[in-house]
Design an enzyme around this catalytic site. Sequence first.
Site: not given
Length: 138
Positions: A117, A119, A137
Amino acid sequence: VWGSMGAARSSFEAAVEYAKSREQFGRPIGGFQLTQAKLADMAVELHKGILLAHHLGRRMDAGRLRPEQVSFGKLNNVREAIEICRTARTILGANGISLEYPVMRHATNLESVLTYEGTVEMHQLVLGKALTGLDAFR
């Protein structure tokens, strides 16, 4: 968010019942201070997680749920559910890893939920971006 709390509740309830029925040194282990402290901490985290899931559900129903709030709920509730399972396992002792009780099954399922779902790290990055406005990210 809700499913993890269901697993936590099942493990918590198994630990409470076991603590009330398992005798050691002539009395139920639920009568010992350390066991009661563990149960109290488990109950607090379980109910906080349920309230969080309920709050997020209300936001969703109102059309005001944001992605970072979903990450917040998943990150918190899966972490706490795993910890509740681990604590329940300690109360059940060696029985905590047997298939006679649901605790270990829930713990292993929750470990997979933590991965599939999103990390922990992805939820942390989503929350970090929401807090700072900076995308770490990409």
